[in-house]
Design a protein around this motif. Structure first.
Motif, mmCIF file in Angstrom:
data_model
loop_
_atom_site.group_PDB
_atom_site.id
_atom_site.type_symbol
_atom_site.label_atom_id
_atom_site.label_comp_id
_atom_site.label_asym_id
_atom_site.label_seq_id
_atom_site.Cartn_x
_atom_site.Cartn_y
_atom_site.Cartn_z
ATOM 1 N N VAL A 2 0.831 -1.201 0.000
ATOM 2 C CA VAL A 2 0.000 0.000 0.000
ATOM 3 C C VAL A 2 0.863 1.248 0.000
ATOM 4 C CG1 VAL A 2 -1.747 1.299 1.261
ATOM 5 C CG2 VAL A 2 -1.887 -1.187 1.174
ATOM 6 N N LYS A 3 1.905 1.246 0.845
ATOM 7 C CA LYS A 3 2.769 2.418 0.940
ATOM 8 C C LYS A 3 3.631 2.589 -0.306
ATOM 9 C CE LYS A 3 3.140 2.745 5.979
ATOM 10 N NZ LYS A 3 4.071 2.739 7.137
ATOM 11 N N PHE A 8 -4.300 0.054 -2.999
ATOM 12 C CA PHE A 8 -4.637 -1.218 -2.349
ATOM 13 C C PHE A 8 -5.278 -2.095 -3.408
ATOM 14 C CE2 PHE A 8 -7.442 -4.016 0.179
ATOM 15 C CZ PHE A 8 -6.495 -4.559 1.024
ATOM 16 N N HIS A 29 -6.332 -8.788 8.629
ATOM 17 C CA HIS A 29 -5.082 -8.058 8.847
ATOM 18 C C HIS A 29 -4.957 -6.878 7.885
ATOM 19 C CE1 HIS A 29 -3.963 -12.036 10.653
ATOM 20 N NE2 HIS A 29 -3.523 -11.223 11.586
ATOM 21 N N ARG A 30 -5.394 -7.086 6.640
ATOM 22 C CA ARG A 30 -5.350 -5.990 5.665
ATOM 23 C C ARG A 30 -6.278 -4.853 6.082
ATOM 24 N NH1 ARG A 30 -6.927 -9.496 0.772
ATOM 25 N NH2 ARG A 30 -7.116 -11.088 2.372
ATOM 26 N N LYS A 32 -7.166 -4.073 9.155
ATOM 27 C CA LYS A 32 -6.548 -3.379 10.283
ATOM 28 C C LYS A 32 -5.437 -2.439 9.804
ATOM 29 C CE LYS A 32 -8.838 -5.022 13.784
ATOM 30 N NZ LYS A 32 -9.671 -4.128 14.636
ATOM 31 N N ALA A 33 -4.666 -2.912 8.813
ATOM 32 C CA ALA A 33 -3.583 -2.084 8.279
ATOM 33 C C ALA A 33 -4.141 -0.826 7.625
ATOM 34 C CB ALA A 33 -2.766 -2.884 7.266
ATOM 35 N N LEU A 34 -5.228 -0.976 6.878
ATOM 36 C CA LEU A 34 -5.844 0.177 6.220
ATOM 37 C C LEU A 34 -6.462 1.136 7.233
ATOM 38 C CD1 LEU A 34 -7.454 -1.615 3.162
ATOM 39 C CD2 LEU A 34 -5.667 0.111 3.077
ATOM 40 N N GLN A 35 -6.998 0.593 8.304
ATOM 41 C CA GLN A 35 -7.548 1.451 9.352
ATOM 42 C C GLN A 35 -6.443 2.282 10.002
ATOM 43 O OE1 GLN A 35 -9.557 -1.502 11.746
ATOM 44 N NE2 GLN A 35 -11.539 -1.147 10.750
ATOM 45 N N LYS A 36 -5.268 1.661 10.190
ATOM 46 C CA LYS A 36 -4.138 2.402 10.748
ATOM 47 C C LYS A 36 -3.669 3.497 9.797
ATOM 48 C CE LYS A 36 -2.225 -1.161 13.794
ATOM 49 N NZ LYS A 36 -1.043 -2.023 14.089
ATOM 50 N N LEU A 37 -3.789 3.208 8.485
ATOM 51 C CA LEU A 37 -3.406 4.195 7.477
ATOM 52 C C LEU A 37 -4.514 5.217 7.221
ATOM 53 C CD1 LEU A 37 -1.667 1.796 4.919
ATOM 54 C CD2 LEU A 37 -0.543 3.481 6.385
#
Length: 230
Positions: A2-3, A8, A29-30, A32-37
Motif C-alpha cells: 500500500v505504501k 490497495f 489483517h489488511r 486493520k492495516a488500512l484502518q491504521k493508514l
C-alpha cells in the motif's frame, strides 16, 4: 505494498449476516492495516452465503504461518459461530477447527499475544479434545481450560525467573522445565483427563527444584530437541 504504490490492490472478502453488519473471513489483517493508514474506503468482495465465511476461515487456519495465527483464526471462527450457529457446537465444526487445543490457545493468545503457546502445545495436543454441547455451553469450559493453562504458565514463569537469578538464561528453559514436570510420558497409552493433567502439572512446576538445574543440562536438552537434518 500500500505504501509503495499508494494503492490497495487486494480486496478483502466480506459476508453480511444481516443488513448493515459485515464480517471479514479473509482480509482481517489488511483491514486493520488500512484502518491504521486511515483509508477512506476498502475494496471488497461481498459473498451472499454467510455459511461460506466459516469455510474460508477454515482455509485461513490451514495456511496460517504459525501457532499463534492459527489459534487466533480458530477462536475468531468460534466466536462467530457462537452467534451464527447457536444450536451447533465444537464437535459439529471439528474439521474446520482442525484441533481442539487451538481453541484453548486462541483464548490465551487473545488475552496475551506473547503467550508461550509453543511450550504448552505438545501437552495440550494430547489431552485437549472437542467438547460436547453447544458453543454457549462449551465456551465457559474452554475459558476454564485456558485459565488452567494460564495458571501453569504463571507458575512456570516464576520458576524461569528463579533460574535466571542463578544465571541460567536460555531460550529453551521453559521447554526444559515442562519436559521434567509433565505428567504425560511418551509411552503412556492411557492419558489422564485435561483437568487432572494440569492439576498435576501445576503441582509439579511449583515443586520443581531450581537448585538442581545446570546450564549445560538445558543446553544439552535443547540440542537433543533439534530435529536431525534429512
Amino acid at each position: 505494498m500500500v505504501k509503495k504504490i499508494d494503492r490497495f490492490v487486494d480486496p478483502i472478502v466480506l459476508v453480511s449476516p444481516q443488513p448493515g453488519v459485515y464480517w471479514t473471513p479473509n482480509g482481517h489483517h489488511r483491514l486493520k492495516a488500512l484502518q491504521k493508514l486511515k483509508a477512506d474506503w476498502v475494496p471488497a468482495i461481498v459473498i451472499p452465503e454467510t455459511e461460506v465465511a466459516f469455510q474460508i476461515l477454515a482455509l485461513n487456519t490451514e495456511k496460517a504461518h504459525n501457532l499463534k495465527e492459527k489459534s487466533l483464526e480458530v477462536i475468531r471462527m468460534y466466536r462467530g459461530l457462537l452467534e451464527a450457529e447457536p444450536r451447533k457446537g465444537e464437535q459439529d465444526y471439528a474439521f474446520q477447527f482442525e484441533a481442539a487445543h487451538l481453541i484453548t490457545l486462541g483464548l490465551l493468545y487473545e488475552a496475551n499475544k506473547r503467550f508461550a503457546g509453543g511450550a504448552f502445545a505438545p501437552i495440550l495436543r494430547r489431552v485437549d479434545a472437542f467438547l460436547p454441547g453447544t458453543f454457549a455451553k462449551t465456551l465457559p469450559q474452554r475459558e476454564a481450560r485456558a485459565e488452567a493453562v494460564r495458571a501453569a504458565d504463571e507458575a512456570l514463569g516464576r520458576v524461569v525467573a528463579e533460574l535466571k537469578k542463578r544465571g541460567i538464561r536460555h531460550p529453551f528453559v521453559k521447554n526444559y522445565v515442562l519436559a521434567r514436570t509433565t505428567p504425560l510420558s511418551r509411552a503412556r497409552k492411557t492419558l489422564p483427563s485435561f483437568d487432572a493433567t494440569f492439576e498435576k502439572l501445576l503441582a509439579a512446576i511449583e515443586a520443581f527444584d531450581v537448585a538442581a538445574v545446570r546450564y549445560q543440562d538445558v543446553q544439552r536438552s535443547a540440542l537433543m530437541a533439534i530435529p536431525a537434518a534429512e
